[in-house]
Design a protein around this motif. Structure first.
Motif: not given
Length: 257
Positions: A225-249
């Motif tokens: 039921g989350a409306d969004a997710v957030s990244l903590g320590r991995p926020s500086t890792d572009v590979r993780v950001r990309r994976r998460v963005r693609l999954a959310v989209d």
């Protein structure tokens, strides 16, 4: 997603960068704007009690923001993001309510989210009634949220699961009634806490945090039921950001938005 969940787009894409103590500034937010729709700067210690606690934490090797003028610092950092493709927020700690109202007004003027920290577990902060201690004190937390909401700022409350004696579902209902718009849940090892919160307070925009790394973790939180997710320590890792963005989209495209 249930029909009574929030439908307005608080930020797009529905990926946020969670505050990292002493590290999350405007430069960090801009660097993550390629895959995130929001970034919470801070945390910022606002009053003398929290600033003294932050100084003590720095002495034992923690990293903290300790500008001479916290409000001016928040204004400068937000202004530095005025042209960035990301919605900023500011995670704040205060042992007294007035500075929360003041920083909320700064955020309201800039369409930024003010995030009340009821999450920090550092002993120095808890001893003065901040972080987890604030989460345990519903009356004070309500006062903080109401004070911030009166400025017309978008108000988030950052909370932590697995706190003995704290019913997060009841907390969600309480802060929703006080005027909060967002609840940012560090699920710890209890991902199902997100479901309890989203069910208890259907008017809140729920951001899920903790071990968000990939498609599987994103989908688990969104199923709860989350409306969004957030990244903590991995926020500086572009590979993780990309994976998460693609999954959310992918999730919201299939869900119809």
């Amino acid at each position: 997603m249930p029909e009574d969940r929030p439908t307005s787009d608080l930020f797009q894409p529905r990926v946020a960068l969670a505050s990292l103590s002493g590290e999350s500034d405007a430069e960090w937010a801009r660097a993550g704007s390629d895959h995130a729709g929001a970034a919470f700067l801070g945390g910022i210690a606002l009053d003398e009690a929290t600033r003294e606690a932050a100084r003590a934490m720095v002495e034992r090797d923690r990293t903290e923001f300790l500008p001479a003028d916290p409000l001016a610092f928040v204004a400068r950092e937000l202004d530095a993001l005025a042209d960035a493709p990301i919605r900023p927020g500011v995670n704040v700690r205060s042992a007294t309510v007035d500075p929360v109202s003041e920083v909320a007004a700064v955020c309201a003027e800039r369409d930024a989210i003010v995030e009340i920290n009821a999450h920090c577990r550092q002993a120095e902060m808890c001893e003065i009634g901040c972080g987890e201690a604030l989460l345990r004190d519903a009356d004070r937390l309500t006062e903080y949220v109401s004070s911030a909401a009166e400025t017309d700022a978008t108000v988030s409350v950052k909370v932590r699961a697995e706190i003995s004696g704290v019913d997060l579902a009841e907390t969600a209902r309480t802060v929703e009634a006080a005027g909060a718009d967002v609840i940012h849940v560090d699920a710890m090892d209890t991902e199902s806490a997100v479901e309890r919160v989203s069910t208890a307070a259907p008017g809140l925009f729920v951001v899920a945090n903790n071990e968000v790394r990939d498609r599987e973790s994103v989908r688990e939180y969104l199923r709860y039921g989350a409306d969004a997710v957030s990244l903590g320590r991995p926020s500086t890792d572009v590979r993780v950001r990309r994976r998460v963005r693609l999954a959310v989209d992918e999730w919201f495209a299939a869900d119809g938005g």
